[in-house]
Design a protein around this motif. Structure first.
Motif, PDB file in Angstrom:
ATOM      1  N   SER A   1      34.199  25.545 114.031  1.00 10.29           N
ATOM      2  CA  SER A   1      34.805  24.131 114.903  1.00 10.29           C
ATOM      3  C   SER A   1      33.736  22.720 113.699  1.00 10.29           C
ATOM      4  O   SER A   1      32.743  23.389 113.090  1.00 10.29           O
TER       5      SER A   1
ATOM      6  N   ILE B   1      23.229  21.115 118.968  1.00  9.52           N
ATOM      7  CA  ILE B   1      24.402  21.664 118.464  1.00  9.52           C
ATOM      8  C   ILE B   1      25.108  21.826 120.469  1.00  9.52           C
ATOM      9  O   ILE B   1      26.111  22.067 120.527  1.00  9.52           O
TER      10      ILE B   1
ATOM     11  N   MET C   1      27.436  26.081 110.578  1.00 12.02           N
ATOM     12  CA  MET C   1      27.102  27.178 111.066  1.00 12.02           C
ATOM     13  C   MET C   1      28.522  27.241 110.962  1.00 12.02           C
ATOM     14  O   MET C   1      29.121  26.397 110.943  1.00 12.02           O
TER      15      MET C   1
ATOM     16  N   ALA D   1      31.303  14.734 113.924  1.00 13.02           N
ATOM     17  CA  ALA D   1      30.466  14.505 113.237  1.00 13.02           C
ATOM     18  C   ALA D   1      29.198  14.050 113.391  1.00 13.02           C
ATOM     19  O   ALA D   1      28.095  14.467 113.825  1.00 13.02           O
TER      20      ALA D   1
ATOM     21  N   GLN E   1      21.105  31.530 112.323  1.00 19.14           N
ATOM     22  CA  GLN E   1      19.580  32.106 113.462  1.00 19.14           C
ATOM     23  C   GLN E   1      20.205  31.909 114.831  1.00 19.14           C
ATOM     24  O   GLN E   1      19.935  32.922 115.765  1.00 19.14           O
ATOM     25  N   LEU E   2      21.042  31.019 115.202  1.00 18.10           N
ATOM     26  CA  LEU E   2      22.037  31.493 116.088  1.00 18.10           C
ATOM     27  C   LEU E   2      22.821  32.679 116.261  1.00 18.10           C
ATOM     28  O   LEU E   2      22.892  33.449 117.747  1.00 18.10           O
TER      29      LEU E   2
ATOM     30  N   SER F   1      33.233  20.148 113.741  1.00 22.92           N
ATOM     31  CA  SER F   1      32.116  19.423 113.557  1.00 22.92           C
ATOM     32  C   SER F   1      30.454  19.845 113.330  1.00 22.92           C
ATOM     33  O   SER F   1      29.252  19.589 113.519  1.00 22.92           O
ATOM     34  N   VAL F   2      30.289  21.275 114.360  1.00 19.17           N
ATOM     35  CA  VAL F   2      29.541  21.788 114.315  1.00 19.17           C
ATOM     36  C   VAL F   2      28.752  22.775 112.900  1.00 19.17           C
ATOM     37  O   VAL F   2      27.857  22.146 112.279  1.00 19.17           O
TER      38      VAL F   2
ATOM     39  N   ILE G   1      27.648  13.261 116.951  1.00 13.58           N
ATOM     40  CA  ILE G   1      26.516  14.154 117.020  1.00 13.58           C
ATOM     41  C   ILE G   1      25.101  14.152 116.337  1.00 13.58           C
ATOM     42  O   ILE G   1      24.547  14.049 117.067  1.00 13.58           O
ATOM     43  N   MET G   2      25.114  13.822 115.415  1.00 12.09           N
ATOM     44  CA  MET G   2      23.531  13.575 115.101  1.00 12.09           C
ATOM     45  C   MET G   2      22.855  12.356 114.486  1.00 12.09           C
ATOM     46  O   MET G   2      21.716  12.536 114.466  1.00 12.09           O
TER      47      MET G   2
ATOM     48  N   LEU H   1      27.188  33.599 125.588  1.00 11.11           N
ATOM     49  CA  LEU H   1      25.363  33.050 124.886  1.00 11.11           C
ATOM     50  C   LEU H   1      24.595  32.889 125.480  1.00 11.11           C
ATOM     51  O   LEU H   1      23.234  33.587 124.812  1.00 11.11           O
TER      52      LEU H   1
ATOM     53  N   ILE I   1      30.429  27.849 118.600  1.00  5.76           N
ATOM     54  CA  ILE I   1      29.693  28.420 119.514  1.00  5.76           C
ATOM     55  C   ILE I   1      30.111  29.655 120.496  1.00  5.76           C
ATOM     56  O   ILE I   1      30.022  30.593 120.702  1.00  5.76           O
ATOM     57  N   ASP I   2      31.587  29.048 119.924  1.00  6.23           N
ATOM     58  CA  ASP I   2      32.321  30.341 121.432  1.00  6.23           C
ATOM     59  C   ASP I   2      32.768  31.723 120.748  1.00  6.23           C
ATOM     60  O   ASP I   2      32.454  32.360 121.742  1.00  6.23           O
TER      61      ASP I   2
ATOM     62  N   LEU J   1      19.648  23.111 116.545  1.00  7.23           N
ATOM     63  CA  LEU J   1      20.176  24.247 116.730  1.00  7.23           C
ATOM     64  C   LEU J   1      21.036  24.492 118.697  1.00  7.23           C
ATOM     65  O   LEU J   1      22.032  24.402 118.822  1.00  7.23           O
TER      66      LEU J   1
ATOM     67  N   ALA K   1      29.454  20.728 110.470  1.00  2.73           N
ATOM     68  CA  ALA K   1      29.454  19.335 109.285  1.00  2.73           C
ATOM     69  C   ALA K   1      27.796  19.062 109.807  1.00  2.73           C
ATOM     70  O   ALA K   1      26.873  18.769 109.477  1.00  2.73           O
ATOM     71  N   SER K   2      27.413  19.186 110.984  1.00  2.00           N
ATOM     72  CA  SER K   2      26.026  18.968 111.295  1.00  2.00           C
ATOM     73  C   SER K   2      25.207  19.798 111.272  1.00  2.00           C
ATOM     74  O   SER K   2      23.961  19.678 112.354  1.00  2.00           O
ATOM     75  N   THR K   3      25.684  22.327 110.969  1.00  2.00           N
ATOM     76  CA  THR K   3      24.779  22.636 111.323  1.00  2.00           C
ATOM     77  C   THR K   3      24.086  23.341 110.387  1.00  2.00           C
ATOM     78  O   THR K   3      23.825  24.177 110.512  1.00  2.00           O
TER      79      THR K   3
ATOM     80  N   ALA L   1      23.704  29.157 108.115  1.00  2.00           N
ATOM     81  CA  ALA L   1      22.766  28.830 108.982  1.00  2.00           C
ATOM     82  C   ALA L   1      23.266  29.856 109.668  1.00  2.00           C
ATOM     83  O   ALA L   1      24.545  30.356 110.678  1.00  2.00           O
TER      84      ALA L   1
END
Lengths: 576, 79
Positions: A188, B42, A197, B58, A32-33, A190-191, B61-62, A4, A201-202, B39, A193-195, A30
């Protein structure tokens, strides 16, 4: 494949020289990435994505509102990414007795969009659905039509069937990618839950590359040939030292099974039109022995289009292969177990793909699977004849050496050509040629099978498909011309392309004769041709002037031919 | 120890934001860095997790408001 960070860096560098492609990304999570990764991956593959990204959860509104931003943007490619997580939501929101219709509902939505006249000419690329096993029914879900797994699989099968029926739809197999990477890498929690997505990422680069590979294949960029080393690549051991009984292949010795399976894979590629070649440092007779004698060889000599075994450098030998195949180095893949040879080939032959094979041959195949090297936009039945055609070409190269005079050589070939309009039989091959031909292609317009059918039905369009054969064999359909009237007196050459297999045979002169005959019969006075330069079609830069066209002062890319003054060109090709 | 974490974080920040001038200080927060949105946040978290071989929930993180809280979160995990 770049990560990335590297992809982001590519976007920041200057890439204004790359061709631009308009792509819309519509998602319900989401994205965007993912969009960033897609732009980077596209640049890495040689084109620049002008991206429209809808705010998420606007998929239906953007598609169906004729005044939406998306409609105004006018994408060439529409990437639809509906996440399995949203499918889970929909599934939950339905009364249990209706859940058996979930897949059908989604499929009807896609089909409705494909039939929407507003999107004619736009190519849809649907990401399919990686499975989430919610275990609500446990394994018994396989027997429950309304279960999440049942509907997800039905949906994925349904998408495949839709893509078979609709030429304008392609699938990105996210489900297969998840099977390859594993769900732990793909997703993922946690990713998410927070975004919001649904791709970790990987996993963003592999997903982005998958999408971009589909677009690249549609645009005519794909691999056509696989060049193979022999010792410790196609079999275990060294044939010159170990002898035919000593090499590892098949169920007998050592890890022979691994090499058998690699050969099976190569064979399937060959059967679908990838040209297999051998380049090996060996004595030719010794190198060919396993192909002739070894009971566990899957590949036989007749599967190999060009076989070069000598003590020259691999770089020289790959260049020799290129001379015979007449395809770009960027459409070749070279497999070799030796890191030293790989580095030299990579350094001296720009564009060629040289996979960095793992040290352990046991891992070759899984590694090669992960690269998805052979993305394609079409598969037609003539593909498996291609190997024979290149073997015949190698024979022609041999024969040509015995002639001093080009004309005598051409006359000795006994060439015969057939000219037909586009029809049901040649449509797949015509579409394929418009997608594959990069070098001898005056305007590089890509046509899908649906487009070809439309051209065939249009009474104003003159469509011609040329096939060529000679004493060594049949080249099949090798040239395509599309002409449209500009006015009552003038025809414009919308498309003129030819397979590079038949360069220097006088085929372009024969083609022009036929074009003029057709134009004359319909009462046209002149033919206007255009050359649109790309990075690959320089060989036809002076195509029109060399055939007697004169430059149009008003339009620098265009050339005109006066039909009244035209005299039939001399060729060694007979019309059938 | 927090000093060490800050130094490593500086490298990670520079890498993710592709900005060699960034220095991670305890007070630094998302408002100070133009590209620091949810973004890129994360991406920071995933890079941090990889660097120290740790995993955040999670919620953690937030919750972070600034780099100082991040450092504390990291320190708690690697103790």
């Amino acid at each position: 494949m770049l990560d990335l960070k590297q992809l982001k860096r590519l976007i920041k560098q200057d890439h204004s020289d790359l061709p631009r492609v308009k792509v819309a990304l519509l998602g319900d999570t989401a994205t965007q990435l993912l969009a960033v990764a897609m732009r980077g991956a596209a640049i890495d593959m040689g084109f620049d994505i002008e991206l429209y990204e809808a705010d998420y959860n606007q998929v239906e509104q953007q598609l169906f509102d004729p005044d939406s931003e998306l409609h105004h943007f006018g994408p060439q490619y529409m990437v639809l990414f509906q996440a399995t997580h949203r499918l889970v939501d929909d599934h939950a929101a339905m009364p249990p007795e209706q859940r058996g219709f979930l897949a059908k509902r989604r499929l009807d939505f896609i089909e409705g969009t494909l039939n929407d006249k507003a999107w004619e000419g736009c190519r849809f690329i649907c990401l399919n659905y990686p499975e989430i096993d919610d275990t609500v029914f446990g394994n018994y879900a396989n027997q429950v039509e309304g279960s999440l797994i049942y509907q997800t699989r039905l949906l994925n099968i349904g998408l495949m069937q839709l893509a078979q029926r609709y030429d304008s739809l392609s699938i990105v197999d996210l489900a297969a990618l998840q099977a390859q990477l594993g769900r732990k890498t793909m997703f993922s929690p946690s990713v998410y839950a927070s975004t919001e997505m649904v791709i970790s990422i990987d996993a963003l680069p592999p997903v982005a590359y998958r999408i971009v590979q589909v677009i690249a294949a549609q645009r005519g960029t794909f691999k056509k040939s696989l060049i193979l080393d022999l010792d410790n690549t196609l079999w275990g051991g060294i044939i010159g030292d170990d002898g035919i009984e000593g090499i590892q292949l098949g169920h007998g010795l050592g890890i022979g099974r691994i090499f058998t399976e690699l050969q099976q894979w190569c064979k399937k590629l060959q059967q679908r039109g990838i040209i297999l070649c051998v380049v090996s440092k060996n004595d030719e007779a010794i190198a060919k022995e396993p192909f002739r004698q070894h009971p566990d060889m899957v590949l036989r000599l007749e599967d190999i289009a060009v076989f070069i075994a000598n003590w020259e450098t691999k770089v020289d030998n790959i260049r020799a292969v290129q001379q015979i195949l007449n395809i770009g180095f960027d459409s070749m893949v070279f497999l070799d177990d030796n890191p030293f040879e790989r580095a030299i080939v990579r350094e001296h032959i720009p564009g060629i793909t040289v996979p960095e094979l793992p040290e352990d041959p046991a891992e070759y195949l899984e590694y090669l699977y992960s690269l998805n090297l052979f993305e394609t936009a079409s598969a037609s039945e003539v593909d498996d004849k291609r190997t024979r055609q290149y073997q015949q070409e190698a024979q022609r190269v041999e024969l040509k050496r015995t002639f001093d005079n080009e004309q005598e050589f051409l006359a000795s070939l006994d060439m015969q050509a057939r000219v037909e309009p586009f029809n049901a039989f040649n449509t797949p091959r015509v579409a394929q040629l418009t997608q594959r031909s990069n070098q001898f292609n005056l305007r590089t317009i890509r046509y899908s099978e649906d487009d070809v059918k439309r051209l065939a039905q249009d009474p104003e369009v003159i469509d011609m498909a040329f096939s060529l054969s000679d004493r060594f064999g049949d080249h099949g359909l090798i040239a395509v011309v599309v002409m449209r009237p500009l006015d009552d007196e003038t025809l414009f050459v919308d498309t003129w392309l030819m397979s590079c297999r038949v360069l220097k045979r006088g085929m372009e002169r024969f083609t022009l004769d036929q074009m003029v005959t057709q134009a004359r019969n319909r009462g046209y006075m002149r033919i206007v041709g255009e050359y649109l330069p790309t990075t690959k079609n320089a060989i036809v830069a002076s195509h029109y002037p060399s055939l007697g066209f004169t430059h149009l002062e008003s339009e620098p890319t265009k050339w005109v031919l006066d039909i009244a003054k035209y005299q039939t060109l001399d060729t060694a090709i007979k019309k059938l | 120890m927090n000093e060490e974490i800050l130094n490593a974080l500086t490298e990670i920040f520079r890498d993710i934001f592709d900005n060699e001038d960034l220095v991670a200080t305890p007070e630094l927060c998302a408002d100070d860095v133009e590209e620091w949105d949810s973004l890129s946040h994360i991406q920071l978290v995933v890079a941090i997790e990889k660097y120290w071989h740790i995993k955040f929930t999670a919620r953690e993180i937030m919750k972070w408001q600034n780099v100082g809280e991040m450092v504390q979160g990291i320190a708690n995990k690697i103790e």
